[in-house]
Write a protein that holds these residues in place. Structure first.
Motif, PDB file in Angstrom:
ATOM      1  N   GLY A 234      43.808  46.159  36.513  1.00 25.66           N
ATOM      2  CA  GLY A 234      44.239  47.297  35.711  1.00 25.66           C
ATOM      3  C   GLY A 234      43.380  48.530  35.869  1.00 25.66           C
ATOM      4  O   GLY A 234      43.650  49.571  35.251  1.00 25.66           O
ATOM      5  N   ILE A 235      42.339  48.468  36.704  1.00 20.54           N
ATOM      6  CA  ILE A 235      41.433  49.605  36.888  1.00 20.54           C
ATOM      7  C   ILE A 235      42.169  50.770  37.547  1.00 20.54           C
ATOM      8  O   ILE A 235      42.922  50.591  38.514  1.00 20.54           O
ATOM      9  N   VAL A 236      41.952  51.969  37.023  1.00 18.38           N
ATOM     10  CA  VAL A 236      42.540  53.172  37.615  1.00 18.38           C
ATOM     11  C   VAL A 236      41.889  53.397  38.977  1.00 18.38           C
ATOM     12  O   VAL A 236      40.657  53.487  39.088  1.00 18.38           O
ATOM     13  N   THR A 237      42.709  53.508  40.007  1.00 18.07           N
ATOM     14  CA  THR A 237      42.238  53.476  41.400  1.00 18.07           C
ATOM     15  C   THR A 237      42.778  54.669  42.183  1.00 18.07           C
ATOM     16  O   THR A 237      43.970  54.971  42.107  1.00 18.07           O
ATOM     17  N   LEU A 238      41.895  55.307  42.937  1.00 21.07           N
ATOM     18  CA  LEU A 238      42.268  56.456  43.756  1.00 21.07           C
ATOM     19  C   LEU A 238      43.092  55.991  44.956  1.00 21.07           C
ATOM     20  O   LEU A 238      42.732  55.042  45.641  1.00 21.07           O
ATOM     21  N   ALA A 239      44.205  56.688  45.223  1.00 19.75           N
ATOM     22  CA  ALA A 239      45.118  56.269  46.277  1.00 19.75           C
ATOM     23  C   ALA A 239      45.539  57.472  47.110  1.00 19.75           C
ATOM     24  O   ALA A 239      45.140  58.609  46.862  1.00 19.75           O
TER      25      ALA A 239
END
Length: 316
Positions: A234-239
Motif C-alpha cells: 500500500g506504500i505510495v510509489t513513484l511511477a
C-alpha cells in the motif's frame, strides 16, 4: 497506433502516444480467468519508450532518433539520485520476481525498456511549478492564481515563484483531456491521507531535483509526477517517467540570467522546438493530419534532448 511490434516472451497490451506496454505472455496464457485487463493480472509490465514525438495531442512524423533511449536513461538516472523515494522499478533479485521466471528483456529494446512492478495508479497528475510559465502563466494572467492558489501581483512570464506550488490535474480516461483540479478535489478522488502524501512527496522530490539540477547549471521550472499504491504494502510509489524532457521544463541557468527577452531565457531542453514549428505551420484541426516535421527541426530537438542528459549526468 504504431507500436514496437511483437517481442519474444512478451505480449503487447497497450500503446500510448510515445510508449508501449508488454506483459509476460506466459502469465496471460496460464490464467484462464483473464478477461482482457493484463495490468490487473500481471505483477510486472515492460515499458518500452519509443522514438515517437507528440504535440497538441497528435503523434508526429518522423520520430526523433534516439529519443526513447535518452528518456529511459534519464529516468533511470533520476531514480538513482532519489534512493529514498520508493519507485516502481522491478529488481531482478526480488524473490517474488524470481519465482515468476520472467522472460528476458529482448536486446533490441533493452536500452529503452524498463521492467516495472504494476501499481494501483492514482488518477492524479502531480504537477509542481517552481516558475510561472506555460499554462500556469496564462491562468495567472487571467485570474491572478494558479490552481486556485493566489500569487503575488506583477509576476512576469518565466519568473521564479516565491516558493514551489502543487497544482494537480485529474487524469482523464483515454481520448479525453486531463483537467486541472484543486487540492480539495484530489481529496475527494483519493482521500485526505493519500492526497496529503501525493502533495508532500511531489514537493519534496521537486526540491531535491531542483537542487541537483541547479548544481549543474540547469533550472527545473516545472514537472509532473505520477504515483500508485504498491499492491503488497500500500506504500505510495513513484511511477512512470520521471524528470525527463517530456515531463518537465528544464532551462539553462546562465541563459536564463542573461537573455534579453523572456522567450530567450526560457529556451527549454525539450520538444518546444517542435511545438513552436507546429503552431506556426498547422491549425491543429483534428480532422487533418499534422504536417511532416522538417529534418532540421528533428535534428535540433534531438540535440536538445542530448544536451540535457550530458549537462545533468556528466560527473554525477
Amino acid at each position: 497506433m504504431t507500436n514496437t511490434g511483437e517481442l519474444p516472451g512478451w505480449t503487447h497490451i497497450y500503446s500510448g502516444k510515445v510508449r508501449d506496454l508488454y506483459a509476460p505472455t506466459r502469465l496471460l496464457d496460464d490464467d484462464d480467468s483473464w478477461t482482457g485487463d493484463p495490468l490487473h493480472l500481471s505483477p510486472v509490465v515492460l515499458v518500452v519508450a519509443s522514438d515517437r514525438v507528440s504535440a497538441f495531442d497528435a503523434v508526429l512524423t518522423p520520430a526523433i532518433p534516439g529519443k526513447g533511449e535518452m528518456l529511459t536513461a534519464l529516468t533511470r538516472w533520476w531514480f538513482d539520485q532519489l534512493p529514498e523515494v520508493p519507485n516502481h522499478l522491478a529488481h531482478p533479485l526480488d524473490d517474488r520476481l524470481q519465482a515468476l521466471e520472467l522472460p528476458e528483456v529482448p536486446a533490441e529494446v533493452a536500452a529503452r525498456a524498463t521492467l516495472c512492478r504494476t501499481l494501483d495508479m492514482f488518477p492524479i497528475e502531480c504537477v509542481v511549478r517552481g516558475f510561472i510559465t506555460g499554462g500556469g502563466w496564462k491562468e495567472y494572467h487571467a485570474t491572478g492564481a494558479i490552481g486556485g492558489i493566489p500569487l503575488p501581483e506583477g509576476l512576469q512570464n518565466g519568473d521564479r515563484l516565491p516558493e514551489p506550488i502543487y497544482t494537480p490535474a485529474w487524469k482523464a480516461p483515454l481520448g479525453e483531456h486531463d483537467e486541472n483540479i484543486t487540492y480539495e478535489r484530489t481529496v475527494e478522488l483519493v482521500g485526505d491521507v493519500v492526497a496529503a502524501q501525493l502533495r508532500e512527496l511531489s514537493l519534496e522530490i521537486f526540491a531535491r531535483a531542483s537542487a541537483i539540477a541547479e548544481a549543474r547549471g540547469v533550472i527545473l521550472a516545472d514537472t509532473k509526477f505520477e504515483f500508485g499504491a504498491d499492491r503488497d504494502t500500500g506504500i505510495v510509489t513513484l511511477a512512470d517517467e520521471v524528470l525527463t524532457s517530456d515531463s518537465s521544463r528544464f532551462w539553462d541557468a546562465e541563459v536564463y540570467a542573461t537573455a534579453a527577452t523572456p522567450e530567450l531565457r526560457m529556451a527549454s531542453f525539450d520538444k518546444q522546438i517542435v511545438r513552436d514549428w507546429l503552431a506556426a505551420n498547422w491549425d491543429q484541426d483534428a480532422s487533418e493530419e499534422p504536417p511532416t516535421l522538417p529534418h532540421e527541426i528533428v535534428e535540433q530537438t534531438a540535440a536538445r534532448y542530448r544536451e540535457l542528459i550530458e549537462r545533468l549526468t556528466s560527473g554525477a
